[in-house]
Design an enzyme around this catalytic site. Structure first.
Site, PDB file in Angstrom:
ATOM      1  N   HIS A 118      38.692  65.275  15.110  1.00 43.10           N
ATOM      2  CA  HIS A 118      39.787  64.549  14.463  1.00 43.10           C
ATOM      3  C   HIS A 118      40.729  65.363  13.583  1.00 43.10           C
ATOM      4  O   HIS A 118      41.767  64.841  13.205  1.00 43.10           O
ATOM      5  CB  HIS A 118      39.214  63.397  13.628  1.00 43.10           C
ATOM      6  CG  HIS A 118      38.447  62.412  14.438  1.00 43.10           C
ATOM      7  ND1 HIS A 118      39.004  61.673  15.466  1.00 43.10           N
ATOM      8  CD2 HIS A 118      37.138  62.045  14.392  1.00 43.10           C
ATOM      9  CE1 HIS A 118      38.090  60.899  16.001  1.00 43.10           C
ATOM     10  NE2 HIS A 118      36.945  61.104  15.375  1.00 43.10           N
ATOM     11  N   HIS A 152      33.120  60.143  10.054  1.00 38.35           N
ATOM     12  CA  HIS A 152      33.534  59.128  11.023  1.00 38.35           C
ATOM     13  C   HIS A 152      34.957  58.690  10.700  1.00 38.35           C
ATOM     14  O   HIS A 152      35.269  58.407   9.553  1.00 38.35           O
ATOM     15  CB  HIS A 152      32.580  57.924  10.950  1.00 38.35           C
ATOM     16  CG  HIS A 152      33.064  56.707  11.658  1.00 38.35           C
ATOM     17  ND1 HIS A 152      33.137  56.611  13.031  1.00 38.35           N
ATOM     18  CD2 HIS A 152      33.525  55.518  11.179  1.00 38.35           C
ATOM     19  CE1 HIS A 152      33.597  55.411  13.356  1.00 38.35           C
ATOM     20  NE2 HIS A 152      33.850  54.742  12.250  1.00 38.35           N
TER      21      HIS A 152
END
Length: 168
Positions: free
Chosen positions: A36, A152
């Site tokens: 990410h 996350h």
């Protein structure tokens, strides 16, 4: 892959429900960073080419085409700082310690359009968005002095919208 439609302040948002096992050799924080965080954003002639190139690097660890991924085109140090803001409720019930960015940042979303591993094809779109991350204490292999690290990416949204705040 499943989808979930959510009504939020009169706007329908489709969230892609994606579950993936942690590839060997990565801690959750290291895998978050790999999947990410992309800063500075790699130059490409289009977001589609950017996504095809960057997703190839992720998919080689899982040996499958990931259906959807968001890259935060923002410095990791600034993403980590969000771990120390007020906790909110995570959309993914697996995680309990979520935090929302206080401003929008550049993100690139990559959505699988066709193909089978290793020939995965993506459509890319860039936008400015808020992000919500779950954070946990680092593991020894993270070699971090920070008390919390992102593990996350819970969601992104271009809408500041209401957030649920958990009391301590």
């Amino acid at each position: 892959m499943g989808t979930l439609q959510v009504l939020r302040l009169g706007f329908w948002m489709t969230m892609f429900l994606v579950t993936a096992a942690l590839p060997s050799g990565f801690t959750p924080a290291q895998w978050f960073n790999k999947q990410h965080v992309q800063y500075p954003k790699t130059k490409a002639s289009s977001d589609n080419i950017y996504c095809n190139n960057e997703m190839r690097q992720i998919n080689k660890h899982t040996h499958q085409c990931k259906s959807f991924n968001t890259f935060l085109n923002y410095m990791l140090e600034n993403i980590i700082k969000i771990c120390f803001t007020t906790s909110i409720t995570c959309k993914n019930p697996t995680y309990k310690n979520c935090h929302k960015s206080t401003s929008t940042i550049p993100v690139t979303n990559c959505e699988l359009t066709s193909g089978h591993y290793p020939d995965c094809r993506y459509r890319g779109t860039s936008e400015m968005a808020y992000f919500i991350i779950a954070c946990n204490p680092p593991l020894p292999a993270d070699h971090s002095r920070s008390e919390l690290l992102p593990v996350h990416l819970d969601s992104t949204t271009s809408n500041s919208g209401p957030i649920l705040i958990l009391s301590s």
